[in-house]
Scaffold this motif. Structure first.
Motif, PDB file in Angstrom:
ATOM      1  N   ALA A  79       0.753  -1.229  -0.070  1.00  0.00           N
ATOM      2  CA  ALA A  79       0.176  -0.015   0.155  1.00  0.00           C
ATOM      3  C   ALA A  79       0.861   1.284  -0.099  1.00  0.00           C
ATOM      4  CB  ALA A  79      -0.798   0.186   1.097  1.00  0.00           C
ATOM      5  N   ARG A  80       0.354   2.361  -0.736  1.00  0.00           N
ATOM      6  CA  ARG A  80       1.167   3.681  -0.863  1.00  0.00           C
ATOM      7  C   ARG A  80       0.682   4.376   0.439  1.00  0.00           C
ATOM      8  NH1 ARG A  80       5.413   4.864  -3.203  1.00  0.00           N
ATOM      9  NH2 ARG A  80       4.766   6.893  -3.588  1.00  0.00           N
ATOM     10  N   ARG A  81       1.773   5.000   1.139  1.00  0.00           N
ATOM     11  CA  ARG A  81       1.428   5.779   2.207  1.00  0.00           C
ATOM     12  C   ARG A  81       2.365   6.945   2.393  1.00  0.00           C
ATOM     13  NH1 ARG A  81       1.166   1.813   7.583  1.00  0.00           N
ATOM     14  NH2 ARG A  81       0.129   3.765   8.435  1.00  0.00           N
ATOM     15  N   HIS A  82       1.679   8.067   3.068  1.00  0.00           N
ATOM     16  CA  HIS A  82       2.260   9.388   3.149  1.00  0.00           C
ATOM     17  C   HIS A  82       2.327   9.867   4.457  1.00  0.00           C
ATOM     18  CE1 HIS A  82       2.414  13.924   1.963  1.00  0.00           C
ATOM     19  NE2 HIS A  82       3.478  13.370   2.680  1.00  0.00           N
ATOM     20  N   LEU A  83       3.343   9.714   5.309  1.00  0.00           N
ATOM     21  CA  LEU A  83       3.300   9.791   6.712  1.00  0.00           C
ATOM     22  C   LEU A  83       4.239  11.004   7.108  1.00  0.00           C
ATOM     23  CD1 LEU A  83       4.222   6.332   7.741  1.00  0.00           C
ATOM     24  CD2 LEU A  83       2.031   7.160   7.750  1.00  0.00           C
ATOM     25  N   VAL A  84       3.745  11.728   8.118  1.00  0.00           N
ATOM     26  CA  VAL A  84       4.385  12.814   8.807  1.00  0.00           C
ATOM     27  C   VAL A  84       5.106  12.738  10.286  1.00  0.00           C
ATOM     28  CG1 VAL A  84       4.869  15.166   9.115  1.00  0.00           C
ATOM     29  CG2 VAL A  84       3.478  14.552   7.191  1.00  0.00           C
ATOM     30  N   ALA A  85       5.911  12.374  10.458  1.00  0.00           N
ATOM     31  CA  ALA A  85       6.553  11.931  11.897  1.00  0.00           C
ATOM     32  C   ALA A  85       6.992  13.339  12.232  1.00  0.00           C
ATOM     33  CB  ALA A  85       7.539  10.832  11.942  1.00  0.00           C
ATOM     34  N   HIS A  86       6.628  13.588  13.792  1.00  0.00           N
ATOM     35  CA  HIS A  86       7.040  14.896  14.546  1.00  0.00           C
ATOM     36  C   HIS A  86       7.884  14.435  15.358  1.00  0.00           C
ATOM     37  CE1 HIS A  86       4.130  17.508  12.366  1.00  0.00           C
ATOM     38  NE2 HIS A  86       3.433  16.534  12.326  1.00  0.00           N
ATOM     39  N   TYR A  87       9.303  14.892  15.644  1.00  0.00           N
ATOM     40  CA  TYR A  87      10.006  14.588  16.519  1.00  0.00           C
ATOM     41  C   TYR A  87       9.558  15.067  18.019  1.00  0.00           C
ATOM     42  CZ  TYR A  87      13.051  14.149  12.576  1.00  0.00           C
ATOM     43  OH  TYR A  87      13.730  14.019  11.464  1.00  0.00           O
ATOM     44  N   SER A  88      10.093  14.224  19.015  1.00  0.00           N
ATOM     45  CA  SER A  88      10.068  14.762  20.352  1.00  0.00           C
ATOM     46  C   SER A  88      10.950  15.866  20.716  1.00  0.00           C
ATOM     47  CB  SER A  88      10.247  13.305  21.233  1.00  0.00           C
ATOM     48  OG  SER A  88      10.579  13.864  22.620  1.00  0.00           O
ATOM     49  N   SER A  89      10.674  16.480  21.747  1.00  0.00           N
ATOM     50  CA  SER A  89      11.725  17.569  22.184  1.00  0.00           C
ATOM     51  C   SER A  89      13.187  16.953  22.351  1.00  0.00           C
ATOM     52  CB  SER A  89      11.103  18.499  23.071  1.00  0.00           C
ATOM     53  OG  SER A  89      10.725  17.662  24.371  1.00  0.00           O
ATOM     54  N   LEU A  90      13.110  15.799  22.778  1.00  0.00           N
ATOM     55  CA  LEU A  90      14.307  15.248  23.143  1.00  0.00           C
ATOM     56  C   LEU A  90      15.081  14.672  22.032  1.00  0.00           C
ATOM     57  CD1 LEU A  90      12.910  13.291  26.331  1.00  0.00           C
ATOM     58  CD2 LEU A  90      14.023  15.588  26.231  1.00  0.00           C
ATOM     59  N   ARG A  91      15.591  15.443  21.334  1.00  0.00           N
ATOM     60  CA  ARG A  91      16.402  15.220  20.034  1.00  0.00           C
ATOM     61  C   ARG A  91      17.598  14.088  20.264  1.00  0.00           C
ATOM     62  NH1 ARG A  91      15.590  19.912  15.872  1.00  0.00           N
ATOM     63  NH2 ARG A  91      13.261  20.338  16.265  1.00  0.00           N
ATOM     64  N   ASP A  92      17.845  13.226  19.392  1.00  0.00           N
ATOM     65  CA  ASP A  92      18.939  12.468  19.521  1.00  0.00           C
ATOM     66  C   ASP A  92      19.910  13.022  18.412  1.00  0.00           C
ATOM     67  OD1 ASP A  92      18.288   9.142  20.525  1.00  0.00           O
ATOM     68  OD2 ASP A  92      16.660  10.696  20.310  1.00  0.00           O
TER      69      ASP A  92
END
Length: 92
Positions: A79-92
């Motif tokens: 399946a084709r998908r379009h996601l947007v992942a928002h980082y936590s304020s605790l960045r690595d």
């Protein structure tokens, strides 16, 4: 591949899936794992995988705000998908 590996281990506050002009939150509090040998990028939220994307053909770009990434590609079911992942304020 080098650019995709840069997303490995990123902590996420939430992930949305885009359906045309609509967005649906599909998970909160999680992370991104890139499995080069298995050929997939996995997003896990609250201990449950919410997306397994094939690395082949995956387009992943950092948001202009640098607080997340935009992913477009095919999941392991085809399946084709379009996601947007928002980082936590605790960045690595």
């Amino acid at each position: 591949m080098k650019e995709l590996l840069g997303f490995d281990g990123k902590r996420l506050s939430y992930v949305v899936e885009r359906h045309g002009g609509d967005e649906e939150v599909i998970g909160r509090e999680g992370g991104i794992t890139v499995d080069e040998a298995g050929g997939k990028l996995t997003i896990v939220c609250n201990g449950t995988p919410v997306a397994d994307m094939k690395l082949e053909g995956l387009v992943c770009a950092e948001l202009m705000s640098h607080n997340g990434c935009d992913l477009k590609g095919t999941d392991m079911t085809g399946a084709r998908r379009h996601l947007v992942a928002h980082y936590s304020s605790l960045r690595d």
